[in-house]
Each structure stands twice: as C-alpha cells, then as structure tokens.
Design a protein around this motif. Structure first.
Motif, PDB file in Angstrom:
ATOM      1  N   GLY A 255      17.895 -17.239  12.727  1.00 47.86           N
ATOM      2  CA  GLY A 255      18.403 -16.182  11.868  1.00 47.86           C
ATOM      3  C   GLY A 255      18.688 -16.613  10.451  1.00 47.86           C
ATOM      4  O   GLY A 255      19.185 -15.824   9.649  1.00 47.86           O
ATOM      5  N   HIS A 256      18.376 -17.877  10.142  1.00 48.62           N
ATOM      6  CA  HIS A 256      18.686 -18.418   8.828  1.00 48.62           C
ATOM      7  C   HIS A 256      17.413 -18.889   8.128  1.00 48.62           C
ATOM      8  O   HIS A 256      16.333 -18.921   8.704  1.00 48.62           O
ATOM      9  N   GLY A 257      17.578 -19.283   6.860  1.00 46.97           N
ATOM     10  CA  GLY A 257      16.484 -19.783   6.041  1.00 46.97           C
ATOM     11  C   GLY A 257      16.937 -19.846   4.603  1.00 46.97           C
ATOM     12  O   GLY A 257      18.138 -19.793   4.326  1.00 46.97           O
ATOM     13  N   PRO A 258      16.025 -19.960   3.640  1.00 47.02           N
ATOM     14  CA  PRO A 258      16.420 -20.014   2.229  1.00 47.02           C
ATOM     15  C   PRO A 258      17.293 -18.821   1.850  1.00 47.02           C
ATOM     16  O   PRO A 258      17.005 -17.677   2.205  1.00 47.02           O
ATOM     17  N   GLY A 259      18.384 -19.102   1.128  1.00 41.08           N
ATOM     18  CA  GLY A 259      19.323 -18.048   0.752  1.00 41.08           C
ATOM     19  C   GLY A 259      18.937 -17.363  -0.537  1.00 41.08           C
ATOM     20  O   GLY A 259      18.398 -17.986  -1.453  1.00 41.08           O
ATOM     21  N   VAL A 260      19.221 -16.059  -0.617  1.00 40.40           N
ATOM     22  CA  VAL A 260      18.901 -15.246  -1.791  1.00 40.40           C
ATOM     23  C   VAL A 260      20.177 -14.617  -2.339  1.00 40.40           C
ATOM     24  O   VAL A 260      20.859 -13.863  -1.631  1.00 40.40           O
ATOM     25  N   THR A 261      20.518 -14.934  -3.581  1.00 44.15           N
ATOM     26  CA  THR A 261      21.583 -14.221  -4.296  1.00 44.15           C
ATOM     27  C   THR A 261      20.939 -13.106  -5.099  1.00 44.15           C
ATOM     28  O   THR A 261      20.038 -13.358  -5.908  1.00 44.15           O
ATOM     29  N   THR A 262      21.371 -11.864  -4.882  1.00 42.95           N
ATOM     30  CA  THR A 262      20.720 -10.721  -5.518  1.00 42.95           C
ATOM     31  C   THR A 262      21.235 -10.498  -6.944  1.00 42.95           C
ATOM     32  O   THR A 262      22.415 -10.688  -7.230  1.00 42.95           O
ATOM     33  N   ILE A 263      20.316 -10.053  -7.821  1.00 43.68           N
ATOM     34  CA  ILE A 263      20.660  -9.823  -9.224  1.00 43.68           C
ATOM     35  C   ILE A 263      20.252  -8.441  -9.725  1.00 43.68           C
ATOM     36  O   ILE A 263      20.749  -7.993 -10.758  1.00 43.68           O
ATOM     37  N   MET A 264      19.343  -7.744  -9.009  1.00 45.13           N
ATOM     38  CA  MET A 264      18.916  -6.396  -9.383  1.00 45.13           C
ATOM     39  C   MET A 264      18.698  -5.581  -8.112  1.00 45.13           C
ATOM     40  O   MET A 264      18.171  -6.101  -7.126  1.00 45.13           O
ATOM     41  N   VAL A 265      19.085  -4.300  -8.171  1.00 49.98           N
ATOM     42  CA  VAL A 265      18.920  -3.410  -7.010  1.00 49.98           C
ATOM     43  C   VAL A 265      18.568  -2.015  -7.480  1.00 49.98           C
ATOM     44  O   VAL A 265      19.124  -1.518  -8.467  1.00 49.98           O
TER      45      VAL A 265
END
Length: 286
Positions: A255-265
């Motif tokens: 359930g894990h892997g490289p993490g993504v911090t979001t900046i646009m939605v």
C-alpha cells in the motif's frame, strides 16, 4: 510562463516556522508486500547520499527522505510547521556549526510528520541531530485570479512562477514527468487535509509501474494524478486532477511507495499534463 498568470502573491503572508533535525526512530523488521521481513534505514535524521534529483527507486531503505528531516515534538507547533512550510521555501540553519547556511523545503511527509529540507553536501557534513532550522513559510493562501476553481497549496510563489506553466484554450498546461492513474494511489487516502503531508503511489505491482514509466521517478519530480481530488482531503473523483511533487522514496510495505505532496488541485478538467522529463523542483531553484 507561469509568471504571466495573475496571482495574489502580494497578499500572501510570509512568516516563520521552525523545527529541529529529528533523530530516526524505531527499528526492527519491516514486512514487505510479498511477506519478507527486512531491517532497513527509513525516516528521519540526515541522509547524506540521497538527494533531490536522485532516483526514488532502488534504495536499500523504506520511505527514505532525501536531505534533512525536521519536526517539533510539540504537536501543535509541528502541525503549523507541516501546514505552512511550502515546497521551495527558504530554510536557514539557526544553530550549530552550520548556522547561517541556507537550503530549501522539498516536501512534507505525513505519518512521521517531517518537513524535508535540501542543503548542499558541504552543509550536510556540518549538521547534527537537533540543530534548529527556520523556514520562511510563504505560499499557503496563494490563488490564481483567473482560475478560481484551481486550488494552489504548499508551493512557494517564486517556485510556482518557475514551473513553466502555460495557458491554452482556457486550460493550464503543467509540465510533469509522469501521469499517475488513481488506482495506484494508496497510503494517505482519506486524510482530512491535503495542505499537509503526502500520499503514496503504490508500487506492489512492479510490472504496472514499469509499464507506466513510473519506475524512473526521481525525488523532486512533478507528477499529475488522474481522478484524484485533494481539495478538502484525499480521495477519488472522476475528472478531478491533482499535481504534486515526489518527496520520499519507494517503500517495501504493501500500500506504500513514493510519496506525493500536492501543490495544485482542480475538480474539473482545466489542468492538463505536458510530459517533460526535466519537470523537477531541483531545476527550478537554480
């Protein structure tokens, strides 16, 4: 260029948050997605040989954080650090042998609740656990005047203006390294706020990851998340689009892997991907 986009940056407050280099915690076995127990370096401390621009895959580690990991033990203070530090913010060391030297914020890692900082190699060698780092928190509240339906978050206005975003037919063309389908988004789904932390691209299906070219992702790469709504939490919404930054490494756990911090939605279809292998925050600070 994105510096032609009209924003409210002159009204965005720039203020201070601070944290200390956090000692790694825990140990023992981590069970891989295929049932193998492993003992591996993971989060916290100072990663001397893992940097922005390096591959997010292949490390003998789990959730490895590039550069320096900071946090506060006071939960309220750390919540402010995690929320208001933005990718690209200036970070200044204010204690220890390296006091006065500067770097920049590269992401926020949820769960362990670390803010991640990039410094030059010579600076890393001077740092010690518990050194204090001040961040000029600048970015939360940033808005696009002509695109009120698009939310910006966790991105320094100066870095946003360097992202080479263009406009075409009423849509924003955003350079990204890769496009990620929604069925691959895992740990962090359901979090109540996307203004802090990250969530993971699941990598248990190695064949699918390679098919999509995601095995080539690097720390600092920008990616577009299809049908992912990070407006007021992290979830699935057909047609929604999120853009984020790869902040930590691949992981061995299910359930894990490289993490993504979001900046646009955007809940709509007014953000489109332009594939660019050079779309990496490390390129935008030079």
């Amino acid at each position: 260029m994105s510096n032609k986009l009209k924003t409210n940056r002159d009204k965005v407050v720039k203020w201070s948050v601070m944290g200390k280099i956090h000692h790694p915690v825990g140990g023992g076995y981590r069970i891989t997605h295929d049932g193998i127990p492993m003992v591996l370096p993971a989060t916290g401390g100072i990663s001397y040989n893992v940097r922005i621009g390096d591959s997010a895959f292949g490390w003998a580690g789990d959730h490895v954080e590039p550069g320096v990991s900071i946090r506060n033990e006071n939960k309220d203070e750390n919540a402010a650090l995690m929320t208001f530090a933005c990718i690209g913010n200036e970070a200044k060391i204010v204690s220890g042998e390296a006091a006065g030297e500067k770097g920049y914020v590269t992401g926020m890692h949820g769960g362990i609740d670390h803010v991640l900082i990039c410094f030059e190699q010579s600076t890393l060698e001077k740092l010690t656990i518990d050194d204090k780092i001040m961040v000029k928190a600048y970015g939360q509240g940033l808005k696009l005047k002509d695109y009120p339906e698009i939310q910006l978050m966790s991105i320094d206005p100066d870095m946003f203006e360097k992202m080479n975003i263009t406009e075409k037919d009423g849509k924003l063309q955003v350079p990204v390294v890769a496009v990620v389908p929604p069925y691959l988004m895992g740990s962090g789904i359901g979090s109540p706020s996307a203004y802090t932390g990250d969530y993971d691209i699941m990598t248990g299906d190695e064949a699918e990851i390679k098919r999509l070219g995601l095995d080539k992702l690097k720390f600092g790469d920008l990616v577009l998340l299809q049908d992912c709504d990070n407006s007021y939490g992290r979830g699935y919404l057909k047609g929604a689009v999120s853009v984020g930054v790869i902040v930590h490494s691949d992981c061995v756990k299910a359930g894990h892997g490289p993490g993504v911090t979001t900046i646009m939605v955007s809940k709509g279809s007014n953000i489109e991907a332009v594939i660019d292998e050079n779309a990496n925050i490390g390129k935008y600070v030079r």
